[in-house]
Design an enzyme around this catalytic site. Structure first.
Site, mmCIF file in Angstrom:
data_model
loop_
_atom_site.group_PDB
_atom_site.id
_atom_site.type_symbol
_atom_site.label_atom_id
_atom_site.label_comp_id
_atom_site.label_asym_id
_atom_site.label_seq_id
_atom_site.Cartn_x
_atom_site.Cartn_y
_atom_site.Cartn_z
ATOM 1 N N HIS A 1 41.662 48.221 42.754
ATOM 2 C CA HIS A 1 42.513 48.489 41.581
ATOM 3 C C HIS A 1 41.894 49.360 40.497
ATOM 4 C CE1 HIS A 1 45.136 45.650 43.460
ATOM 5 N NE2 HIS A 1 44.338 44.623 43.252
ATOM 6 N N SER B 1 43.318 43.593 48.482
ATOM 7 C CA SER B 1 42.813 43.048 47.231
ATOM 8 C C SER B 1 41.948 41.808 47.495
ATOM 9 C CB SER B 1 43.967 42.769 46.266
ATOM 10 O OG SER B 1 43.489 42.550 44.956
#
Length: 204
Positions: A160, A119
């Site tokens: 995501h 991320s």
């Protein structure tokens, strides 16, 4: 050449870690810093440590927001891998810059240390992190004066896609920058393996 595994989640990339490097010593500098400004950061770091240990890693955790630069350098030099976890991208970059860890980390990766980025840890490898403002708050990095990334890759990871809480932000990024940025848009089960001058998207 750099060798990297860039993912939305560490869990979604565990299947690909063995492709990073042959049987190198399984020691990793684990940097949880991006998550320390998030309410879920402590639990997330603990889960990541467990996953790394299950993969056979000896985990050497270093929070660059609190560690001395000399200690950061020693950790990066003594371990065979580095793993930078998720959280607030802008806070992570602020602390990388403040401590000089941005240059230390880039030098180690360019010298061949395999890098695992989750991320925020994936986003900071891009030429710029400005595109991530639709997902992460810039308010958590008041001392960050510009949004240049580490520039370890020439594309921009958008993590995501389809995630219940962050999927809408990911889609806004895709809509805003379509046609202007080279984006690698990843679900939580996908990662990008950068190796031998090529970048391949993998799915768990």
């Amino acid at each position: 050449m750099v060798t990297m595994l860039l993912a939305s989640t560490l869990r979604g990339a565990t299947h690909a870690v063995d492709q990073l490097a042959p049987s190198s010593p399984r020691t990793v500098t684990y940097i949880p810093t991006a998550g320390t400004v998030e309410p879920w950061g402590g639990l997330h770091a603990a889960a990541n440590r467990r996953m790394l240990r299950r993969m056979g890693f000896a985990v050497d955790e270093v929070d660059i927001a609190t560690a001395a630069p000399a200690d950061i350098r020693r950790a990066l030099e003594r371990n065979a891998f580095v793993c930078v976890s998720g959280g607030n991208t802008f806070f992570l970059m602020q602390e990388l810059r403040r401590t000089g860890a941005d240059a230390m980390l880039s030098d180690r990766v360019r010298a061949g240390t395999p890098y695992i980025g989750e991320s925020a840890g994936a986003v900071v490898t891009a030429p710029s992190i400005a595109y991530c403002a639709d997902m992460d708050s810039t308010d958590k990095a008041p001392d960050l004066n510009d949004y240049a990334g580490l520039g370890l890759v020439d594309f921009h990871v958008v993590p995501h896609r389809g995630n219940l809480t962050m999927g809408r932000a990911a889609q806004r990024i895709v809509d805003r920058y379509a046609g202007t940025l080279d984006m690698r848009v990843l679900t939580d089960r996908q990662s990008v393996l950068v190796k031998d001058g090529q970048a391949r998207t993998l799915t768990a």
